[in-house]
Design a protein around this motif. Sequence first.
Motif, mmCIF file in Angstrom:
data_model
loop_
_atom_site.group_PDB
_atom_site.id
_atom_site.type_symbol
_atom_site.label_atom_id
_atom_site.label_comp_id
_atom_site.label_asym_id
_atom_site.label_seq_id
_atom_site.Cartn_x
_atom_site.Cartn_y
_atom_site.Cartn_z
ATOM 1 N N GLY A 186 -0.058 -1.070 0.251
ATOM 2 C CA GLY A 186 0.069 0.178 -0.022
ATOM 3 C C GLY A 186 0.709 1.735 0.162
ATOM 4 O O GLY A 186 0.263 2.347 0.389
ATOM 5 N N VAL A 187 2.139 1.713 -0.726
ATOM 6 C CA VAL A 187 3.080 2.232 -0.610
ATOM 7 C C VAL A 187 3.299 3.032 -2.361
ATOM 8 O O VAL A 187 2.825 1.420 -3.195
ATOM 9 N N ARG A 188 3.629 3.861 -2.427
ATOM 10 C CA ARG A 188 4.594 3.741 -3.621
ATOM 11 C C ARG A 188 5.560 3.578 -3.868
ATOM 12 O O ARG A 188 6.401 3.142 -3.138
ATOM 13 N N ARG A 189 6.404 3.050 -5.349
ATOM 14 C CA ARG A 189 7.240 1.937 -5.335
ATOM 15 C C ARG A 189 8.560 2.274 -4.996
ATOM 16 O O ARG A 189 9.172 2.327 -4.372
ATOM 17 N N SER A 190 8.867 4.271 -4.708
ATOM 18 C CA SER A 190 9.383 5.126 -4.691
ATOM 19 C C SER A 190 10.072 4.716 -2.719
ATOM 20 O O SER A 190 10.691 5.124 -2.129
ATOM 21 N N HIS A 191 8.797 3.593 -2.088
ATOM 22 C CA HIS A 191 9.171 3.712 -0.515
ATOM 23 C C HIS A 191 9.258 2.805 -0.877
ATOM 24 O O HIS A 191 11.001 2.122 0.289
ATOM 25 N N ILE A 192 9.673 1.255 -1.320
ATOM 26 C CA ILE A 192 10.369 0.529 -1.706
ATOM 27 C C ILE A 192 11.955 0.560 -1.705
ATOM 28 O O ILE A 192 12.513 -0.017 -0.657
ATOM 29 N N ALA A 193 11.974 1.626 -3.344
ATOM 30 C CA ALA A 193 13.786 2.134 -2.423
ATOM 31 C C ALA A 193 14.160 2.799 -1.471
ATOM 32 O O ALA A 193 14.966 2.370 -0.714
ATOM 33 N N ALA A 194 13.027 3.285 -0.813
ATOM 34 C CA ALA A 194 13.376 4.148 0.368
ATOM 35 C C ALA A 194 13.463 2.722 1.556
ATOM 36 O O ALA A 194 14.994 2.990 2.331
ATOM 37 N N PHE A 195 12.841 1.902 1.524
ATOM 38 C CA PHE A 195 13.197 0.392 2.192
ATOM 39 C C PHE A 195 14.210 0.511 2.835
ATOM 40 O O PHE A 195 15.326 -0.385 3.289
ATOM 41 N N LYS A 196 14.315 -0.100 0.988
ATOM 42 C CA LYS A 196 16.264 -0.860 0.147
ATOM 43 C C LYS A 196 17.575 0.338 0.820
ATOM 44 O O LYS A 196 18.507 -0.353 1.924
ATOM 45 N N ASN A 197 16.770 1.259 0.408
ATOM 46 C CA ASN A 197 18.261 2.538 1.245
ATOM 47 C C ASN A 197 17.771 2.346 2.731
ATOM 48 O O ASN A 197 19.724 2.798 2.601
ATOM 49 N N ARG A 198 17.619 2.555 3.549
ATOM 50 C CA ARG A 198 17.698 2.700 4.676
ATOM 51 C C ARG A 198 18.180 1.050 4.855
ATOM 52 O O ARG A 198 18.081 1.174 6.449
ATOM 53 N N ASP A 199 17.821 -0.070 4.679
ATOM 54 C CA ASP A 199 17.966 -1.772 4.713
ATOM 55 C C ASP A 199 16.629 -1.054 6.251
ATOM 56 O O ASP A 199 16.860 -2.126 7.919
ATOM 57 N N SER A 200 15.801 -0.598 5.962
ATOM 58 C CA SER A 200 14.502 -1.222 6.798
ATOM 59 C C SER A 200 13.352 -1.267 6.169
ATOM 60 O O SER A 200 13.423 -0.841 5.615
ATOM 61 N N ILE A 201 11.983 -2.077 7.152
ATOM 62 C CA ILE A 201 10.994 -1.886 6.698
ATOM 63 C C ILE A 201 9.817 -1.569 8.297
ATOM 64 O O ILE A 201 10.107 -2.443 8.982
ATOM 65 N N PRO A 202 9.651 -0.653 7.731
ATOM 66 C CA PRO A 202 8.783 -0.180 9.252
ATOM 67 C C PRO A 202 7.900 -1.362 9.808
ATOM 68 O O PRO A 202 7.312 -2.554 8.719
ATOM 69 N N ALA A 203 7.408 -1.545 10.976
ATOM 70 C CA ALA A 203 6.865 -2.736 11.268
ATOM 71 C C ALA A 203 5.571 -2.882 10.816
ATOM 72 O O ALA A 203 4.656 -3.778 10.796
#
Length: 75
Positions: A22-39
């Motif tokens: 339920g997010v934009r694709r850019s959020h996936i890139a941000a999760f990857k860059n931060r090496d974190s996915i919010p719970a």
Amino acid sequence: MSTFKSLIGQFEDREALAAALGVRRSHIAAFKNRDSIPAAYWLRLIAHAEVVGVEGVTAESLARLAAKPLAESAA
């Protein structure tokens, strides 16, 4: 999977992953860059992993990944 970054890399279709969370694709890139996915996204991530055949994605495995930086900084 040893990092959130490597976990995200296991999903071939990032657009489908973004839609499932339920997010934009850019959020996936941000999760990857931060090496974190919010719970808040973990349950959706677990469900999507099951649908697309990415094995080993459980609440426990995600919690271990999230705790890993804390354990490393305490050492």
